[in-house]
Design a protein around this motif. Structure first.
Motif, PDB file in Angstrom:
ATOM      1  N   UNK A  53       0.823  -1.210   0.000  1.00  0.00           N
ATOM      2  CA  UNK A  53       0.000   0.000   0.000  1.00  0.00           C
ATOM      3  C   UNK A  53       0.854   1.254   0.000  1.00  0.00           C
ATOM      4  N   UNK A  54       1.862   1.288   0.868  1.00  0.00           N
ATOM      5  CA  UNK A  54       2.715   2.479   0.947  1.00  0.00           C
ATOM      6  C   UNK A  54       3.624   2.600  -0.270  1.00  0.00           C
ATOM      7  N   UNK A  55       3.988   1.476  -0.869  1.00  0.00           N
ATOM      8  CA  UNK A  55       4.766   1.553  -2.101  1.00  0.00           C
ATOM      9  C   UNK A  55       3.933   2.123  -3.245  1.00  0.00           C
ATOM     10  N   UNK A  56       2.619   1.859  -3.215  1.00  0.00           N
ATOM     11  CA  UNK A  56       1.738   2.487  -4.211  1.00  0.00           C
ATOM     12  C   UNK A  56       1.791   4.003  -4.098  1.00  0.00           C
ATOM     13  N   UNK A  57       1.790   4.504  -2.864  1.00  0.00           N
ATOM     14  CA  UNK A  57       1.863   5.953  -2.658  1.00  0.00           C
ATOM     15  C   UNK A  57       3.226   6.504  -3.074  1.00  0.00           C
ATOM     16  N   UNK A  64      -7.804  -2.834   3.898  1.00  0.00           N
ATOM     17  CA  UNK A  64      -7.655  -4.237   4.269  1.00  0.00           C
ATOM     18  C   UNK A  64      -6.756  -4.417   5.474  1.00  0.00           C
ATOM     19  N   UNK A  65      -5.690  -3.636   5.520  1.00  0.00           N
ATOM     20  CA  UNK A  65      -4.754  -3.727   6.648  1.00  0.00           C
ATOM     21  C   UNK A  65      -5.456  -3.411   7.964  1.00  0.00           C
ATOM     22  N   UNK A  66      -6.141  -2.277   8.014  1.00  0.00           N
ATOM     23  CA  UNK A  66      -6.781  -1.860   9.260  1.00  0.00           C
ATOM     24  C   UNK A  66      -7.992  -2.716   9.583  1.00  0.00           C
ATOM     25  N   UNK A  67      -8.689  -3.195   8.568  1.00  0.00           N
ATOM     26  CA  UNK A  67      -9.812  -4.084   8.832  1.00  0.00           C
ATOM     27  C   UNK A  67      -9.390  -5.354   9.541  1.00  0.00           C
ATOM     28  N   UNK A  68      -8.198  -5.860   9.208  1.00  0.00           N
ATOM     29  CA  UNK A  68      -7.675  -7.070   9.851  1.00  0.00           C
ATOM     30  C   UNK A  68      -7.088  -6.748  11.221  1.00  0.00           C
ATOM     31  N   UNK A  69      -6.283  -5.699  11.300  1.00  0.00           N
ATOM     32  CA  UNK A  69      -5.599  -5.399  12.556  1.00  0.00           C
ATOM     33  C   UNK A  69      -6.568  -4.992  13.658  1.00  0.00           C
ATOM     34  N   UNK A  70      -7.595  -4.233  13.327  1.00  0.00           N
ATOM     35  CA  UNK A  70      -8.514  -3.781  14.364  1.00  0.00           C
ATOM     36  C   UNK A  70      -9.358  -4.923  14.906  1.00  0.00           C
ATOM     37  N   UNK A  71      -9.564  -5.972  14.114  1.00  0.00           N
ATOM     38  CA  UNK A  71     -10.331  -7.125  14.599  1.00  0.00           C
ATOM     39  C   UNK A  71      -9.443  -8.096  15.356  1.00  0.00           C
ATOM     40  N   UNK A  72      -8.303  -8.445  14.773  1.00  0.00           N
ATOM     41  CA  UNK A  72      -7.478  -9.502  15.334  1.00  0.00           C
ATOM     42  C   UNK A  72      -6.391  -9.002  16.279  1.00  0.00           C
ATOM     43  N   UNK A  73      -6.023  -7.723  16.173  1.00  0.00           N
ATOM     44  CA  UNK A  73      -4.931  -7.214  17.002  1.00  0.00           C
ATOM     45  C   UNK A  73      -5.190  -7.375  18.486  1.00  0.00           C
ATOM     46  N   UNK A  74      -6.381  -6.993  18.925  1.00  0.00           N
ATOM     47  CA  UNK A  74      -6.691  -7.075  20.345  1.00  0.00           C
ATOM     48  C   UNK A  74      -6.839  -8.530  20.790  1.00  0.00           C
ATOM     49  N   UNK A  75      -7.289  -9.411  19.891  1.00  0.00           N
ATOM     50  CA  UNK A  75      -7.406 -10.832  20.227  1.00  0.00           C
ATOM     51  C   UNK A  75      -6.028 -11.433  20.446  1.00  0.00           C
ATOM     52  N   UNK A 102      -0.247   8.565  -9.700  1.00  0.00           N
ATOM     53  CA  UNK A 102      -1.490   8.606 -10.455  1.00  0.00           C
ATOM     54  C   UNK A 102      -2.652   8.439  -9.488  1.00  0.00           C
ATOM     55  N   UNK A 103      -3.829   8.820  -9.970  1.00  0.00           N
ATOM     56  CA  UNK A 103      -5.019   8.653  -9.135  1.00  0.00           C
ATOM     57  C   UNK A 103      -5.310   7.174  -8.883  1.00  0.00           C
ATOM     58  N   UNK A 104      -5.023   6.332  -9.875  1.00  0.00           N
ATOM     59  CA  UNK A 104      -5.258   4.892  -9.704  1.00  0.00           C
ATOM     60  C   UNK A 104      -4.407   4.320  -8.582  1.00  0.00           C
ATOM     61  N   UNK A 105      -3.157   4.776  -8.468  1.00  0.00           N
ATOM     62  CA  UNK A 105      -2.297   4.285  -7.397  1.00  0.00           C
ATOM     63  C   UNK A 105      -2.791   4.748  -6.031  1.00  0.00           C
ATOM     64  N   UNK A 106      -3.383   5.943  -5.973  1.00  0.00           N
ATOM     65  CA  UNK A 106      -3.936   6.424  -4.715  1.00  0.00           C
ATOM     66  C   UNK A 106      -5.113   5.551  -4.273  1.00  0.00           C
ATOM     67  N   UNK A 107      -5.978   5.231  -5.223  1.00  0.00           N
ATOM     68  CA  UNK A 107      -7.100   4.350  -4.909  1.00  0.00           C
ATOM     69  C   UNK A 107      -6.606   2.969  -4.484  1.00  0.00           C
ATOM     70  N   UNK A 108      -5.625   2.441  -5.219  1.00  0.00           N
ATOM     71  CA  UNK A 108      -5.105   1.115  -4.880  1.00  0.00           C
ATOM     72  C   UNK A 108      -4.493   1.104  -3.493  1.00  0.00           C
ATOM     73  N   UNK A 109      -3.716   2.139  -3.184  1.00  0.00           N
ATOM     74  CA  UNK A 109      -3.091   2.215  -1.863  1.00  0.00           C
ATOM     75  C   UNK A 109      -4.104   2.312  -0.747  1.00  0.00           C
ATOM     76  N   UNK A 110      -5.146   3.114  -0.933  1.00  0.00           N
ATOM     77  CA  UNK A 110      -6.167   3.256   0.093  1.00  0.00           C
ATOM     78  C   UNK A 110      -6.980   1.978   0.275  1.00  0.00           C
ATOM     79  N   UNK A 111      -7.263   1.280  -0.822  1.00  0.00           N
ATOM     80  CA  UNK A 111      -7.983   0.007  -0.720  1.00  0.00           C
ATOM     81  C   UNK A 111      -7.163  -1.005   0.067  1.00  0.00           C
ATOM     82  N   UNK A 112      -5.869  -1.068  -0.242  1.00  0.00           N
ATOM     83  CA  UNK A 112      -5.000  -1.989   0.481  1.00  0.00           C
ATOM     84  C   UNK A 112      -4.904  -1.613   1.962  1.00  0.00           C
ATOM     85  N   UNK A 113      -4.817  -0.311   2.260  1.00  0.00           N
ATOM     86  CA  UNK A 113      -4.744   0.113   3.664  1.00  0.00           C
ATOM     87  C   UNK A 113      -6.044  -0.194   4.393  1.00  0.00           C
TER      88      UNK A 113
END
Length: 224
Positions: free
Chosen positions: A120-124, A142-153, A129-140
């Protein structure tokens, strides 16, 4: 026959205990001050939480917004769409992350999420390009969606005898990481400029991949 007198005595003792605790708090300036402070802190957090979406984005995504505006010349509508797509992806990923944790393992899934953070950060950093910004944000997202659920577990599995402490450490670590990340980003922009500064979080995410992989190989965590 149930002993009604016994249950009544337990109820009375509970009431006496709660009244005694309230008296102790009221009698101590330290306890009373701490109680008031915690109440005001909770009140402030509750009042600020709904406003984070409106006013927190310029802080959280400051460097990304500057880059999209000054270097890519993206319109405000496109910039808003890029920023707003991450929380949407987070909501989509969270339910599925509970199911990639039971089958794959929580720590391994977090390791994969950290690797996604690298891309994600390599995309930035590497694609302008605007496409890379969208790709990076989509990937990020996914990152936070996983970490916020499983991190505390995972944190609670590491400290099974002190789950409250583990939860507090995890929640505090995210706030500390945000604060230190902002400082590191400020110095990074001065030395590396935009968009090269996004190489730094990619590097840190790579270090997280290594650490989580080592942890996943030595420990076994499952969601029950």
């Amino acid at each position: 026959m149930p002993d009604k007198s016994g249950s009544q005595s337990v109820t009375v003792s509970d009431r006496i205990g709660s009244q005694s605790a309230l008296r102790q708090v009221a009698a101590s300036r330290l306890f009373l001050g701490a109680t008031i402070a915690m109440f005001l802190s909770g009140l402030g957090a509750s009042a600020a939480a709904p406003q984070i979406v409106l006013f927190g984005e310029p802080v959280k995504y400051g460097f990304l917004l500057i880059y999209m505006e000054e270097h890519l010349k993206l319109s405000p509508a496109v910039r808003g769409a890029v920023i707003g797509i991450q929380p949407f992806i987070e909501l989509l990923i969270m339910p599925f992350s509970i199911e990639l944790g039971r089958k794959l393992g929580n720590v391994w899934l977090m390791c994969i999420a950290a690797a996604i953070g690298v891309f994600a950060n390599l995309c930035f950093a590497l694609w302008s390009s605007a496409a890379s910004m969208f790709a990076g944000q989509i990937l990020m997202g996914g990152v936070w969606g996983i970490f916020m659920v499983l991190g505390i577990i995972v944190a609670q599995r590491l400290l099974p005898n002190a789950v409250g402490t583990a939860s507090a450490i995890f929640m505090s670590s995210t706030a500390l990481a945000s604060a230190s990340g902002g400082i590191a980003g400020s110095f990074g922009v001065g030395f590396m400029g935009l968009p090269n500064v996004f190489v730094l979080p990619a590097l840190f995410a790579g270090m997280a991949v290594i650490g989580l992989a080592l942890l996943a190989r030595t420990e076994s965590f499952k969601v029950y």
